[in-house]
Design an enzyme around this catalytic site. Sequence first.
Site, mmCIF file in Angstrom:
data_model
loop_
_atom_site.group_PDB
_atom_site.id
_atom_site.type_symbol
_atom_site.label_atom_id
_atom_site.label_comp_id
_atom_site.label_asym_id
_atom_site.label_seq_id
_atom_site.Cartn_x
_atom_site.Cartn_y
_atom_site.Cartn_z
ATOM 1 C CD GLU A 59 107.251 29.488 -17.061
ATOM 2 O OE1 GLU A 59 107.101 29.224 -18.274
ATOM 3 O OE2 GLU A 59 107.733 28.685 -16.245
ATOM 4 C CB SER A 93 105.335 4.520 -27.950
ATOM 5 O OG SER A 93 105.311 4.850 -26.571
ATOM 6 N N GLY A 152 103.392 19.756 -18.293
ATOM 7 C CA GLY A 152 104.194 20.897 -18.680
ATOM 8 C C GLY A 152 105.683 20.657 -18.564
ATOM 9 C CG LEU A 153 107.046 18.322 -16.114
ATOM 10 C CD1 LEU A 153 107.138 17.139 -15.160
ATOM 11 C CD2 LEU A 153 107.739 19.547 -15.515
ATOM 12 C CB SER A 154 109.434 19.604 -22.390
ATOM 13 O OG SER A 154 109.166 20.944 -22.123
ATOM 14 C CB SER A 155 106.358 14.284 -22.591
ATOM 15 O OG SER A 155 105.147 14.845 -23.048
ATOM 16 C CD GLU A 188 106.424 20.576 -29.727
ATOM 17 O OE1 GLU A 188 105.803 21.124 -28.821
ATOM 18 O OE2 GLU A 188 107.300 19.708 -29.528
ATOM 19 C CG ASP A 200 109.682 23.117 -23.940
ATOM 20 O OD1 ASP A 200 109.990 23.999 -23.122
ATOM 21 O OD2 ASP A 200 108.506 22.761 -24.135
ATOM 22 C CE1 TYR A 252 102.340 30.979 -26.429
ATOM 23 C CE2 TYR A 252 101.383 30.399 -28.552
ATOM 24 C CZ TYR A 252 102.456 30.833 -27.806
ATOM 25 O OH TYR A 252 103.640 31.125 -28.429
#
Length: 414
Positions: A59, A93, A152-155, A188, A200, A252
Site C-alpha cells: 500500500e 447506468s 476501496g475495491l476500484s469500482s 482517471e 487498479d 493522501y
Amino acid sequence: MSTDTAATDATEPAVDVPEGETPDPAAAATRVAADFTRLYGRAPEGVWAAPGRVNLIGEYTDFNEGFVMPLALPHAAVAAVSRRTDGVLRLHSADVDGGVVQLRVDELSPLGDVGWAGYPAGVVWALREAGHEAVRLGADVHLSSTVPTGAGLSSSAALEVVTALALNDLHALGLTRPEIARIGQRAENDFVGVPSGIMDQTASACAVEGHAIHLDCRDLSLVQVPFDPAAEGLRLLVVDTQVKHALGDGAYAERRAGCEEGARRLGVTHLRDVPFDGLADALDRLSAEAEEHVVRYVRHIVSDDHRVVRIAELLGAGDIRSIGPVLIEGHHSLRDDLRVSSPELDLVVSASVAAGAVGARMTGGGFGGSAIVLVDADAEDAVTKAVAEAFAEAGYGAPRVFPALPSAGARRLG
C-alpha cells in the site's frame, strides 16, 4: 495504498449482491443486454465485463516505484455497447438515478462536471487523444456494476477498463491489456482529475483466475503468482466496513509529499531504491534531519515493498498459510507508521485474529473502506460472527462480508 487506492471509487452505487454470494456474469450479461435494447431500441454489438480488485499487500508503494500485489474480484462492471456514426456518446447506468448522459466525442474535455459518466467518457477522450480516430464516431453504452463503491475495491477502474476493452474490440484498435490499463489510468488522472497509479486498472485488465499479480510499478512488468486459498482449505474474505473513505482532505497528498521528502534526503529518486537491509541505516540518517512523520513514512514504504516480495516468495512455494503473519505486520505498519487506518478497520483485524483468523489487514487507501481476512474455511462463520459482534458492541454499523475469489480480468461475455 497505491495511488490507485488513493483514487475515489466511482460515484455510482453498485448492484447489491447478497452477502456471501458470488455474482453470476452470464446472468449479468443477459440482463444488461436486454436493458440496453429497451433503452436504445436496438441490440448491443457485445457485452463486456471488467472486475474490481482487492490488494493483497503493498500500500502506498506504487508512486514510490515499488511493488504491489492485487487480485481481481468476481464483482465486475458489465457494459453493453454499440458503435454510432454521428459522433454522439450516450452513457447510461442501471445503478444511478437519472437518464442517459449524452455528450459529443469531439467536445469532450477534462475536468467537466459529468459525475459518474466521467469515467467512461474519460476513456473515450483518452482514446481520442491517443490518436484512435475511430472512437470519434461515438457509441451507446449501458453499464451495471456489482463492485461495491466506497469500499476501496476500484469500482472506477472497472468502469474504465470495461469501456476501453469494449471499444478496443469493436474498433479493432489492437491495444494490449497493459495499454488498456494505461488508457484507464489516463482517463482517471487527466479527465476525472484523480491522481491514481496503474495498479487498479492493471488488475482489472490483466488478472488471471486463481492468481494474484506481482506488479513492479517501476517498469510495469508483472508476474502472475498462483493464489488459490480454497485448495489449501482457506478463504480470503473482504470485510467492507461501509465507512466511506474520502481522501480529498489532503491526507493522501501529504503522505506522498512525505515520501518524496524522504527520498530526497536519502539521495534516491524513489523509496524503491532504499534496500530493506539498509533500512535501519537510512532511518538513522533521517532521524537526525527529517521530521518524525517522514521517518515513519519511509519505514512503511521500504518494509511494505519487502512484504510484497516475501509474500510472492511464499505463494510461489505454495505456502499460503504463512502469509498470514505478514498481512498482520502490514496492517500494523499502515496503522502505526503511515497512520491511514481507522477504528473500524483496526477492529476488523483485532476481532478476526482473536477469533482465529490466519491473518488480516486493512487494504486500500484507508480511513475506512475494507479489510481482508485470511481464515480456515471451517472457521469462516465463527470469524465473521466475531467481527459482526465486535462492531455491534462498538456501536458501528454492520459490516458487509464476502469472499474474495481470485478471478479473471476483463473479458467479453457475449
